[in-house]
Enzyme design. Structure first.
Site, PDB file in Angstrom:
ATOM      1  N   LYS A 106      93.985 -35.480 -25.268  1.00 25.40           N
ATOM      2  CA  LYS A 106      92.874 -35.261 -24.517  1.00 25.40           C
ATOM      3  C   LYS A 106      92.960 -34.094 -23.819  1.00 25.40           C
ATOM      4  O   LYS A 106      92.185 -33.217 -23.560  1.00 25.40           O
ATOM      5  CB  LYS A 106      92.324 -36.256 -23.212  1.00 25.40           C
ATOM      6  CG  LYS A 106      92.201 -37.671 -24.048  1.00 25.40           C
ATOM      7  CD  LYS A 106      93.707 -39.270 -22.787  1.00 25.40           C
ATOM      8  CE  LYS A 106      92.911 -40.401 -23.443  1.00 25.40           C
ATOM      9  NZ  LYS A 106      93.857 -41.635 -22.712  1.00 25.40           N
TER      10      LYS A 106
ATOM     11  N   GLN B 178      96.707 -43.448 -18.012  1.00 23.15           N
ATOM     12  CA  GLN B 178      95.998 -43.579 -18.904  1.00 23.15           C
ATOM     13  C   GLN B 178      97.241 -45.097 -19.042  1.00 23.15           C
ATOM     14  O   GLN B 178      97.587 -45.500 -17.562  1.00 23.15           O
ATOM     15  CB  GLN B 178      97.496 -42.955 -19.849  1.00 23.15           C
ATOM     16  CG  GLN B 178      97.455 -43.377 -21.253  1.00 23.15           C
ATOM     17  CD  GLN B 178      96.023 -43.123 -21.846  1.00 23.15           C
ATOM     18  OE1 GLN B 178      95.733 -42.350 -21.658  1.00 23.15           O
ATOM     19  NE2 GLN B 178      96.763 -42.868 -23.371  1.00 23.15           N
TER      20      GLN B 178
ATOM     21  N   ASP C 108      86.976 -43.482 -18.795  1.00 26.24           N
ATOM     22  CA  ASP C 108      86.290 -44.592 -19.067  1.00 26.24           C
ATOM     23  C   ASP C 108      86.299 -45.513 -19.547  1.00 26.24           C
ATOM     24  O   ASP C 108      85.871 -46.148 -19.773  1.00 26.24           O
ATOM     25  CB  ASP C 108      88.313 -45.150 -19.052  1.00 26.24           C
ATOM     26  CG  ASP C 108      89.426 -44.952 -19.607  1.00 26.24           C
ATOM     27  OD1 ASP C 108      89.032 -44.183 -21.060  1.00 26.24           O
ATOM     28  OD2 ASP C 108      90.152 -45.077 -18.976  1.00 26.24           O
TER      29      ASP C 108
END
Ligand code: GUN
Length: 312
Positions: free
Chosen positions: A53, A97, A120
């Site tokens: 990422k 995460q 997300d």
């Protein structure tokens, strides 16, 4: 032979578009989009994902700020960091995460992220917006699936889609996105009666059950399109580990097109995260994003139907 849908090539093109949008923002005197990535603990798979990422941010011109916290970090101190990032105008996207260490309640943490910065698309506000067709940030893998379908179809109207898998982050949001595109969607799962029979009728199969090689050749009608979201590491006959999808790839060559594993859906997820970060930054900078969940009731076509039961 089925066409192979090359997810790496589609992802590369999306990254080029994202990089061009970032350049245009900077040239217009706007701040560079910023993504905060929070990693708690030392899960090796998470380290790999987070590394990718950050690299994706570098190559598209997005500013990334990495917050690496030790395994023993308390929930309260993680929530304090999220509150700080929510209030920081240079941070437009926040990604925590998962999985988080067991002593931390993942739901509480993900709900603490401001919906406008939830790149997300996991926050219930964004889930609600997606399921009511009222905008919001769309989860990355489902968004990537629709972009892969767009390389094959101009229009999904009326097509029969079978989604295998009902997870909150893949199966359900994919179903919502495809319903918005006027497809006829059947959501199934491992316990579904006659899964092969349902798949046989589908124009599109989205396999997202996490069950290696579940979808067999005789489940697939001639000319169907298959998107394989599954990715499982298994030990091959030669003793080496390899990645396999939810589809018996070599059995489905009578399909019109199929995504490979690896190299299909996987590369799209990070590219969609970067695109979501730019979208979030633009909305925040234009004052368009709101962290409340408001439905424009006057915009709904079937208002009388919605209220008819309570009005009776
Ligand atoms: N862990 C594995 N995939 C993801 C993802 O897409 N988002 C977050 N936040 N954590 C993950």
């Amino acid at each position: 032979m089925a066409d192979i849908i090359d997810g790496r090539a589609v992802a590369r093109k999306l990254d080029e578009e994202t990089a061009a949008e970032v350049r245009a923002m900077v040239e217009a005197g706007l701040p560079r989009p910023g993504l905060a990535v929070v990693l708690v603990g030392n899960d090796p798979a998470s380290e790999v994902y987070v590394g990718r990422k950050i690299k994706g941010c570098e190559s598209t011109g997005i500013l990334s700020v990495e917050h690496r916290l030790p395994e023993e970090t308390t929930q309260d101190s993680l929530l304090t960091l999220i509150a700080r990032l929510n209030a920081d105008p240079s941070v437009h996207g926040i990604l925590v995460q998962v999985p988080l260490p067991k002593h931390i309640d993942t739901g509480v943490v993900l709900r603490a992220i401001a919906p406008s910065k939830d790149v997300d698309g996991f926050h219930p506000v964004n889930v609600g917006r997606l399921s009511t067709g009222t905008g919001g940030i769309v989860p990355c893998t489902p968004l990537g699936v629709t972009k892969l379908l767009d390389t094959v179809f101009d229009d999904l109207t009326g097509l029969d889609v079978v989604v295998i898998g009902k997870s909150n982050i893949v199966g359900k949001p994919i179903a919502m996105l495809l319903l918005e595109r006027e497809a006829t969607v059947t959501v199934t799962h491992i316990e579904t009666k006659d899964l092969p029979g349902l798949c046989c009728k589908a124009d599109i199969i989205i396999a997202a059950a996490g069950a290696p090689r579940l979808v067999k050749g005789d489940w697939v009608k001639e000319g169907a399109v298959i998107i394989d979201v599954g990715i499982t590491r298994i030990k091959g006959e030669d003793g080496k580990t390899k990645l396999v999808g939810d589809v018996a790839f070599e059995e489905v060559q009578h399909a019109r097109a199929v995504t490979p594993v690896p190299g299909g859906v996987g590369p799209m997820t990070i590219s969609c995260l970067l695109a979501n970060t730019v979208q979030a930054a633009k909305e925040q900078l234009s004052g368009k994003s709101s962290d409340g969940f408001q439905i424009d009731w006057d915009d709904l076509p079937d208002r009388s139907m919605i209220f008819s039961q309570s009005e009776d």
